[in-house]
Design a protein around this motif. Structure first.
Motif, PDB file in Angstrom:
ATOM      1  N   GLY B 275      -0.540 -13.386 -14.966  1.00 39.29           N
ATOM      2  CA  GLY B 275      -1.323 -12.468 -14.528  1.00 39.29           C
ATOM      3  C   GLY B 275      -2.674 -13.240 -13.862  1.00 39.29           C
ATOM      4  O   GLY B 275      -3.405 -12.885 -12.868  1.00 39.29           O
ATOM      5  N   GLY B 276      -3.130 -14.152 -14.560  1.00 42.61           N
ATOM      6  CA  GLY B 276      -4.437 -15.077 -14.179  1.00 42.61           C
ATOM      7  C   GLY B 276      -5.766 -14.203 -14.290  1.00 42.61           C
ATOM      8  O   GLY B 276      -5.757 -12.902 -14.815  1.00 42.61           O
ATOM      9  N   PRO B 277      -6.725 -15.118 -14.189  1.00 42.97           N
ATOM     10  CA  PRO B 277      -8.005 -14.305 -14.269  1.00 42.97           C
ATOM     11  C   PRO B 277      -8.319 -13.260 -13.448  1.00 42.97           C
ATOM     12  O   PRO B 277      -9.109 -12.382 -13.754  1.00 42.97           O
ATOM     13  CB  PRO B 277      -9.010 -15.577 -14.073  1.00 42.97           C
ATOM     14  N   GLN B 278      -7.722 -13.353 -12.176  1.00 46.94           N
ATOM     15  CA  GLN B 278      -8.014 -12.288 -11.082  1.00 46.94           C
ATOM     16  C   GLN B 278      -7.347 -10.992 -11.395  1.00 46.94           C
ATOM     17  O   GLN B 278      -7.858  -9.884 -11.103  1.00 46.94           O
ATOM     18  CB  GLN B 278      -7.452 -12.692  -9.916  1.00 46.94           C
ATOM     19  N   SER B 279      -6.396 -10.908 -12.676  1.00 45.56           N
ATOM     20  CA  SER B 279      -5.909  -9.417 -12.896  1.00 45.56           C
ATOM     21  C   SER B 279      -6.780  -8.710 -13.784  1.00 45.56           C
ATOM     22  O   SER B 279      -7.154  -7.806 -13.413  1.00 45.56           O
ATOM     23  CB  SER B 279      -4.622  -9.695 -13.801  1.00 45.56           C
ATOM     24  N   SER B 280      -7.345  -9.422 -14.679  1.00 43.34           N
ATOM     25  CA  SER B 280      -8.098  -8.783 -15.463  1.00 43.34           C
ATOM     26  C   SER B 280      -9.757  -8.412 -14.746  1.00 43.34           C
ATOM     27  O   SER B 280     -10.244  -7.395 -15.029  1.00 43.34           O
ATOM     28  CB  SER B 280      -8.660  -9.517 -16.958  1.00 43.34           C
ATOM     29  N   GLU B 281      -9.851  -9.217 -13.952  1.00 42.76           N
ATOM     30  CA  GLU B 281     -11.125  -9.235 -13.138  1.00 42.76           C
ATOM     31  C   GLU B 281     -11.034  -7.788 -12.271  1.00 42.76           C
ATOM     32  O   GLU B 281     -11.869  -7.045 -12.125  1.00 42.76           O
ATOM     33  CB  GLU B 281     -11.114 -10.400 -12.131  1.00 42.76           C
ATOM     34  N   ILE B 282     -10.012  -7.812 -11.413  1.00 40.65           N
ATOM     35  CA  ILE B 282      -9.687  -6.640 -10.663  1.00 40.65           C
ATOM     36  C   ILE B 282      -9.582  -5.307 -11.490  1.00 40.65           C
ATOM     37  O   ILE B 282      -9.774  -4.324 -10.869  1.00 40.65           O
ATOM     38  CB  ILE B 282      -8.647  -6.797  -9.818  1.00 40.65           C
ATOM     39  N   SER B 283      -8.982  -5.570 -12.512  1.00 40.42           N
ATOM     40  CA  SER B 283      -8.738  -4.383 -13.441  1.00 40.42           C
ATOM     41  C   SER B 283     -10.252  -3.634 -13.946  1.00 40.42           C
ATOM     42  O   SER B 283     -10.320  -2.650 -13.938  1.00 40.42           O
ATOM     43  CB  SER B 283      -7.917  -4.747 -14.531  1.00 40.42           C
ATOM     44  N   LYS B 284     -10.896  -4.631 -14.196  1.00 35.68           N
ATOM     45  CA  LYS B 284     -12.297  -4.170 -14.676  1.00 35.68           C
ATOM     46  C   LYS B 284     -13.185  -3.685 -13.337  1.00 35.68           C
ATOM     47  O   LYS B 284     -13.466  -2.449 -13.684  1.00 35.68           O
ATOM     48  CB  LYS B 284     -13.320  -5.380 -15.078  1.00 35.68           C
ATOM     49  N   LYS B 285     -13.035  -4.146 -12.434  1.00 32.22           N
ATOM     50  CA  LYS B 285     -13.874  -3.764 -11.069  1.00 32.22           C
ATOM     51  C   LYS B 285     -13.261  -2.447 -10.715  1.00 32.22           C
ATOM     52  O   LYS B 285     -14.145  -1.566 -10.196  1.00 32.22           O
ATOM     53  CB  LYS B 285     -13.841  -5.004 -10.082  1.00 32.22           C
ATOM     54  N   LEU B 286     -12.024  -2.342 -10.668  1.00 34.47           N
ATOM     55  CA  LEU B 286     -11.366  -0.957  -9.930  1.00 34.47           C
ATOM     56  C   LEU B 286     -10.922   0.172 -11.188  1.00 34.47           C
ATOM     57  O   LEU B 286     -10.831   1.027 -10.679  1.00 34.47           O
ATOM     58  CB  LEU B 286     -10.156  -1.367  -9.225  1.00 34.47           C
ATOM     59  N   GLY B 287     -11.368  -0.384 -12.371  1.00 32.58           N
ATOM     60  CA  GLY B 287     -11.053   0.591 -13.434  1.00 32.58           C
ATOM     61  C   GLY B 287      -9.645   0.849 -13.617  1.00 32.58           C
ATOM     62  O   GLY B 287      -9.006   1.931 -13.611  1.00 32.58           O
ATOM     63  N   ILE B 288      -8.769  -0.074 -13.277  1.00 35.42           N
ATOM     64  CA  ILE B 288      -7.252   0.393 -13.386  1.00 35.42           C
ATOM     65  C   ILE B 288      -6.771  -0.626 -14.638  1.00 35.42           C
ATOM     66  O   ILE B 288      -7.359  -1.563 -15.034  1.00 35.42           O
ATOM     67  CB  ILE B 288      -6.379  -0.140 -12.151  1.00 35.42           C
ATOM     68  N   GLY B 289      -5.616  -0.064 -14.848  1.00 30.50           N
ATOM     69  CA  GLY B 289      -5.021  -0.574 -16.400  1.00 30.50           C
ATOM     70  C   GLY B 289      -4.607  -1.745 -16.227  1.00 30.50           C
ATOM     71  O   GLY B 289      -4.170  -2.401 -15.550  1.00 30.50           O
ATOM     72  N   LEU B 290      -4.644  -2.495 -17.421  1.00 40.44           N
ATOM     73  CA  LEU B 290      -3.793  -4.031 -17.662  1.00 40.44           C
ATOM     74  C   LEU B 290      -3.062  -3.908 -18.850  1.00 40.44           C
ATOM     75  O   LEU B 290      -3.349  -3.367 -19.942  1.00 40.44           O
ATOM     76  CB  LEU B 290      -5.229  -4.790 -17.908  1.00 40.44           C
TER      77      LEU B 290
END
Lengths: 256, 347
Positions: B275-290
């Motif tokens: 998933g890479g760092p971008q997945s957790s980053e976007i999950s935090k920013k957009l408030g979507i689940g990881l």
């Protein structure tokens, strides 16, 4: 292997002094009973050498060699699913006869491993169940012939010493060849199934279908009409005479 | 007035979503972190795509061309989302580019942030970056893409090459228990290309299972039956240096139960997808689940794999898990349809 007792030297087993000797195969220990180098006596344990158990190459020349033969041309297809060994008639009798593993050894050119199975590698009875069921149409039954050729070529001495006739199998072959002039695969299959107590399966769906199909297209009757080979009486005489003098399948084959 | 839809990530999934939306007359904003479009296939210069070996440019190049000339698509290069707020059924998003911040309101959002290739250097047993001749499938793809395929250590053609499957996948030790789905197929594809390029070079594949699912199986059969690629069952525990400038693979032949240490001219690691760092980053920013694997989590993996747990935010491509390019493109279209429906409904 106990060595003969020599003067001034106690009886020694090969590799006896090695700690955890039981973990090492006999073939992997090199030890000269009598060895003198530059006038120094290094007999016995003084020249012990243990060969590595680790394989350090894949030798594809054997793969290429097998692939060029008619019987082994499909060796590159095998993906080691084990369907051949699972359907094998012989494996229940001789657990060490494993077509799947033999094909793998040939693929990787592992002659060291093949050498261990010379006594059983020729046990294929030619029922072709493996070839019928193989999902990749490798034709393992004929691959076993390729294996036989390979062994015959690279281990002629071992074949002579290790290949002992199984009396039951020999009787079946002798009866068929001497009695009828040809190998009767159906009969071979039947004997093997009887020997393993699987008589019920002889009238299973595959067998019933095959019998029905052969009766329908006339093959069943042509087999009955086939009779013995041309000039059979003189051939039979020669074979019978030859069989009297030999006791290995290897020699038996070249005689036939 | 036309709908405004935001697409985050310009790989195969995002590109296809953007192109389809633009064709519907939607104003699309495409935010891309790199200075070019095309995602990983472009970044690592994939040359031929499985299963039919068509040039990657036919697929990716075509999508990029459509996106760049599509009129309704505004592409933000080297940019990212710096702020994301819900505004009723709509979203207020700040897009941060190199020189300025831009605030825009969108009716719906498609997240297609993709994946990262697993970095084999993280798993020290493979000696990646320690030996020049140990490369991974993305390096090999790039070498083939640049028509520069030789041994990195001495510039000579290799005599034998080993592929090692499941590098960084199905391995609790590195924290990835899942199967990366495409590495088996990529490996057999590259094995075929290698054999075609260097007919004298022997190719071995060390595997635990070969998972060339669906019709990709054809490639696996072709590799064995037409190109004599040899598969050997067993995972490799260690790569060390060997004689004559070789690298030695130490493993167990699990079918014959014997240890081996085989020297090779070159080793190719089939590194997986993360998933890479971008997945957790976007999950935090957009408030979507990881999810527990480090990828974005769909609302329902079976019923709506293209939906996030937040209304109006849709997912496409490898950001939800390892995927082939064709699957990503399909998901791009699915997410586009759903994002469009959502935008029209809440107008």
């Amino acid at each position: 292997m106990a060595l003969e007792k020599q003067e001034n030297r106690p009886v020694a087993e090969k590799g006896e002094h090695i700690i955890a000797r039981h973990l090492i195969e006999d073939d992997n220990i090199k030890e000269e009973k009598n060895l003198v180098i530059d006038g120094v006596d290094v007999s016995g344990r003084w020249n012990t050498f243990i060969l590595s158990r680790v394989d350090s190459e894949f030798d594809r020349s054997f793969f290429k060699e097998v692939k060029e033969t008619v019987v082994g041309s499909r060796i590159n297809r095998c993906w080691q699913c084990g369907m051949c060994t699972a359907s094998c008639t012989v494996t229940p009798l001789y657990r060490r006869f494993n077509p799947r593993a033999f094909i793998y050894m040939m693929q990787l050119g592992n002659l060291k491993e093949i050498k261990k199975y010379i006594d059983v590698a020729w046990r294929c009875v030619g029922c072709y169940k493996c070839s019928q069921r193989c999902p990749k149409q490798v034709n393992p039954a004929e691959m076993m012939e390729a294996l036989g050729l390979l062994i015959k070529k690279y281990f002629p001495e071992e074949v002579k010493s290790k290949l002992k006739v199984d009396e039951d199998v020999k009787k079946i072959y002798d009866d068929m060849i001497v009695g009828h002039g040809r190998l009767d695969l159906a009969k071979l299959h039947t004997s093997a199934m009887q020997k393993t107590g699987r008589t019920k399966e002889l009238i299973g769906k595959i067998e019933r279908d095959a019998i029905f199909k052969m009766a329908k297209d006339g093959r069943a009757f042509s087999i009955l009409r086939l009779g013995k080979p041309h000039n059979w009486s003189s051939s039979k005489e020669a074979i019978t005479g030859y069989l009297k003098n030999i006791n290995t399948i290897e020699n038996g084959e070249s005689g036939v | 007035m036309a709908e405004n839809i935001l697409v985050v990530g310009g790989g195969p999934a995002g590109l296809n979503a953007a192109v389809m939306l633009a064709e519907l007359g939607v104003n699309v904003s495409l935010v891309e972190r790199d200075s070019f479009l095309g995602g990983n296939p472009k970044k690592f210069k994939y040359k031929f795509l499985f299963p039919d070996m068509q040039p990657a440019d036919n697929v990716i190049g075509e999508l990029i061309k459509k996106a760049e000339t599509g009129g309704n698509i505004k592409v933000y290069y080297s940019s990212e989302i710096s702020d994301f707020k819900e505004n009723g059924k709509k979203f207020d998003v700040t897009i941060k580019t190199a020189d300025k911040n831009e605030l825009k309101t969108f009716d719906s959002v498609i997240v297609s942030t993709g994946f990262e290739h697993f970095d084999p250097a993280r798993d020290a047993k493979y000696s990646y970056q320690l030996f020049d001749d140990v490369i991974d499938i993305k390096d090999l793809e790039r070498m083939m893409g640049e028509d520069n395929f030789v041994r990195p250590s001495n510039g000579q053609p290799p005599k034998n090459v080993a592929f090692i499957l499941c590098v960084g996948s199905r391995d609790r030790h590195v924290g990835n228990q899942y199967c990366s789905r495409v590495c088996c197929t990529v490996s057999v594809k590259q094995a075929i290309e290698l054999r075609e390029h260097f007919p004298a070079c022997e190719v071995y594949i060390f595997y635990m299972d070969i998972r060339t699912y669906g019709f990709f199986e054809d490639l696996y059969w072709k590799a064995m039956e037409e190109h004599d690629v040899q598969i050997v069952k067993g995972r490799i525990a260690e790569i060390t240096s060997g004689p004559n400038n070789t690298v030695v693979c130490k493993g167990e032949d699990t079918l014959l139960r014997g240890p081996f240490e085989i020297p090779f001219d070159m080793v190719v690691l089939a590194s997986g997808m993360e998933g890479g760092p971008q997945s957790s980053e976007i999950s935090k920013k957009l408030g979507i689940g990881l999810d527990e694997h480090g990828f974005l989590k769909p609302e329902n993996v079976t019923l709506s794999p293209f939906k996030s747990n937040r209304d109006g935010v849709f997912l496409a491509g490898a950001c939800t898990g390892p995927k082939a390019i064709s699957d990503s493109i399909t998901e791009g279209a699915a997410a586009a349809m759903n994002a469009y429906t959502y935008a029209v409904k809440n107008k």
